[in-house]
Design a protein around this motif. Structure first.
Motif, PDB file in Angstrom:
ATOM      1  N   CYS A  92      -1.789   2.628   1.223  1.00 15.50           N
ATOM      2  CA  CYS A  92      -1.830   2.073  -0.059  1.00 15.50           C
ATOM      3  C   CYS A  92      -0.471   2.357  -0.870  1.00 15.50           C
ATOM      4  O   CYS A  92      -0.295   2.000  -2.055  1.00 15.50           O
ATOM      5  CB  CYS A  92      -2.937   2.623  -1.057  1.00 15.50           C
ATOM      6  N   THR A 123     -14.901   6.607   6.720  1.00 22.23           N
ATOM      7  CA  THR A 123     -14.590   6.359   5.460  1.00 22.23           C
ATOM      8  C   THR A 123     -15.503   7.091   4.422  1.00 22.23           C
ATOM      9  O   THR A 123     -16.330   7.810   4.863  1.00 22.23           O
ATOM     10  CB  THR A 123     -14.605   4.778   4.974  1.00 22.23           C
ATOM     11  N   LEU A 137       0.329   6.939   2.448  1.00 21.24           N
ATOM     12  CA  LEU A 137      -0.882   6.429   3.024  1.00 21.24           C
ATOM     13  C   LEU A 137      -0.495   4.955   2.750  1.00 21.24           C
ATOM     14  O   LEU A 137       0.621   4.505   2.260  1.00 21.24           O
ATOM     15  CB  LEU A 137      -1.874   6.711   1.834  1.00 21.24           C
ATOM     16  N   ASN A 192      -7.675   7.117   0.802  1.00 21.57           N
ATOM     17  CA  ASN A 192      -6.891   7.307  -0.646  1.00 21.57           C
ATOM     18  C   ASN A 192      -7.063   8.792  -0.777  1.00 21.57           C
ATOM     19  O   ASN A 192      -8.358   9.179  -0.633  1.00 21.57           O
ATOM     20  CB  ASN A 192      -7.082   6.287  -1.509  1.00 21.57           C
ATOM     21  N   THR A 193      -5.964   9.483  -1.188  1.00 26.72           N
ATOM     22  CA  THR A 193      -6.149  10.736  -1.764  1.00 26.72           C
ATOM     23  C   THR A 193      -7.100  10.999  -3.016  1.00 26.72           C
ATOM     24  O   THR A 193      -7.862  11.966  -2.860  1.00 26.72           O
ATOM     25  CB  THR A 193      -4.567  11.101  -2.113  1.00 26.72           C
ATOM     26  N   ASN A 194      -6.985  10.223  -3.755  1.00 27.25           N
ATOM     27  CA  ASN A 194      -8.074  10.481  -4.970  1.00 27.25           C
ATOM     28  C   ASN A 194      -9.539  10.052  -4.441  1.00 27.25           C
ATOM     29  O   ASN A 194     -10.438  10.922  -4.915  1.00 27.25           O
ATOM     30  CB  ASN A 194      -7.726   9.219  -5.993  1.00 27.25           C
ATOM     31  N   ASP A 243       0.490   5.620  -1.762  1.00 27.82           N
ATOM     32  CA  ASP A 243       0.532   6.950  -2.495  1.00 27.82           C
ATOM     33  C   ASP A 243       0.744   8.051  -1.583  1.00 27.82           C
ATOM     34  O   ASP A 243       0.783   7.813  -0.164  1.00 27.82           O
ATOM     35  CB  ASP A 243      -1.426   7.136  -2.841  1.00 27.82           C
ATOM     36  N   GLY A 296      -5.160  12.590   3.042  1.00 27.55           N
ATOM     37  CA  GLY A 296      -6.167  11.489   3.362  1.00 27.55           C
ATOM     38  C   GLY A 296      -5.880  10.733   4.606  1.00 27.55           C
ATOM     39  O   GLY A 296      -6.544  10.088   5.106  1.00 27.55           O
ATOM     40  N   LYS A 297      -4.523  11.006   5.218  1.00 24.29           N
ATOM     41  CA  LYS A 297      -4.203  10.165   6.465  1.00 24.29           C
ATOM     42  C   LYS A 297      -5.078  10.772   7.265  1.00 24.29           C
ATOM     43  O   LYS A 297      -5.342  11.969   7.831  1.00 24.29           O
ATOM     44  CB  LYS A 297      -2.775  10.540   7.034  1.00 24.29           C
TER      45      LYS A 297
END
Length: 398
Positions: A157, A90, A155, A124-126, A159, A163-164
């Protein structure tokens, strides 16, 4: 494949924690010894008992759990490990490690280990694109930590973006590469070119080719894993810059690639030219968009400099490797290139074969040396072929 290798798998608290079960299972099937450390948050997603059953070892979650052995647990695990894998990682655990924070079993053990640490981010991408997270990743890369790039897609979430967690197969592949590859190129400086070049027609249109850059980027990654200092000169691709590259130079045109290669020639012992460089460029480039008319458009082309040929003239004792992507007369055309461009060997592939050439993860090649010896290889992943090529380079550089 991983007989008697000791791997500590750190699992941090994200929804992708369930994929770590598959990773542990795959490592065990390769006969590795696996011990798992979980953060308390990770234990909210997957139970420690699951990992205990898969790894066939006790799972550590809390620094203050009842000890299963008489050792100081975080120190004994740190010393035991041949490799330390964190998957998923993370933003929180990456930030802790980057800043030297050791406040739970996982971060404390990472601080105590001298083993190679491999980190597989998932978030998450962001969050992943956040400058703080990227700075932490960059800092750790410079300190010698290795990363498995996350994938793009949908993802948890909802989105869509990068980020995967990388696939368990890709992560285990990288673990295997690190543990089975010798650091046998540590004294080598390798220049690699990759991807396509583009030649402008006007501000909207250009000439290019189908190269994805996958072969060159794969060679760069494997060379880095084997300890080489890598300068990567690349045309535009959608690929991530390999972690650990000494210098990355982005170019567009064949002229820019030629200049970048010449500028970096002296400091490199080995040149691997896997880029697909445009042979021709428009003689005249329009400063404004060429408007459509009822007449045919005729574009006059000039020859670009042949980078391989030019380097072949001045290479001296440097090792020079070329590539030949052909649709006919593969052997004859490849042999002509070796002689004409003063190559040590060439990697030749037939673009008409399924699973070979541009845009795919595999290749089918023949490697031909300057004495005319030909070695044929079956279809294989480009990362496997990268090691074949580097093995050849190593033999020549002795």
């Amino acid at each position: 494949m991983l007989n008697s290798k000791n791997i500590v798998v750190g699992v941090s608290g994200g929804i992708a924690a369930y994929k770590a079960c598959d990773i542990v299972s795959r490592l065990k099937k390769l006969n590795a010894n696996v011990k798992v450390i979980m953060t308390k948050s990770a234990a909210e997603f997957v139970t420690p008992l699951t990992f205990q059953s898969l790894s066939q070892n006790f799972v550590v979650v809390d620094m203050f759990d009842e000890l299963k052995t008489w050792d100081v647990e975080h120190i004994s695990l740190a010393q035991w490990a041949d490799l330390f894998l964190i998957a998923p990682a993370t933003a929180n655990i990456i930030g802790k490690i980057s800043n030297g924070i050791a406040d739970d079993m996982l971060s404390t053990t990472v601080m105590a280990t001298k083993a190679q640490v491999l980190i597989a981010p998932a978030m998450n991408t962001n969050m992943y694109e956040n400058k703080i997270v990227q700075n932490n990743i960059s800092k750790l890369s410079q300190l010698g930590f290795k990363f498995v790039e996350p994938e793009s897609g949908r993802l948890a979430c909802g989105d869509i973006g990068k980020g995967k967690l990388a696939s368990p197969e890709a992560i285990v592949e990288q673990v295997s590469s690190i543990l089975t590859l010798e650091q046998d190129l540590t004294d080598k400086n390798i220049l690699i070119t990759a991807g396509p070049t583009i030649e402008n027609i006007d501000p909207v249109r250009y000439i290019t080719n189908r190269s994805s850059g996958k072969m060159g980027y794969s060679i760069a990654r494997k060379a880095i894993e084997r300890g080489a200092n890598v300068t990567l000169i690349s045309g535009k691709t959608s690929l991530d810059i390999p972690n650990g590259v000494s210098e990355f130079i982005q170019v567009e045109s064949a002229k820019q690639m030629y200049e970048a290669v010449v500028d970096n020639l002296d400091k490199n012992d080995i040149i691997i030219k896997s880029a697909a460089v445009a042979d021709y460029k428009p003689k005249n480039i329009s400063d404004i968009k060429i408007k459509k008319s009822d007449d045919d458009l005729i574009i006059e082309l000039d020859r670009n400099k042949d980078i391989l040929k030019e380097i072949g003239k001045i290479k001296k004792d440097k090792i020079l490797v070329g590539f030949a992507a052909e649709t006919n007369d593969l052997i004859q055309n490849a042999k002509k290139k070796i002689e004409k461009k003063n190559l040590d060997f060439i990697v030749a592939n037939d673009l008409t074969q399924e699973g070979a050439g541009f845009g795919v993860d595999t290749n089918i090649v023949k490697i031909i040396d300057k004495n005319g010896n030909i070695q044929e290889y079956p279809k294989m992943k480009k990362y496997e072929l990268s090691n074949v090529i580097l093995d050849r380079v190593k033999m020549l550089s002795k």
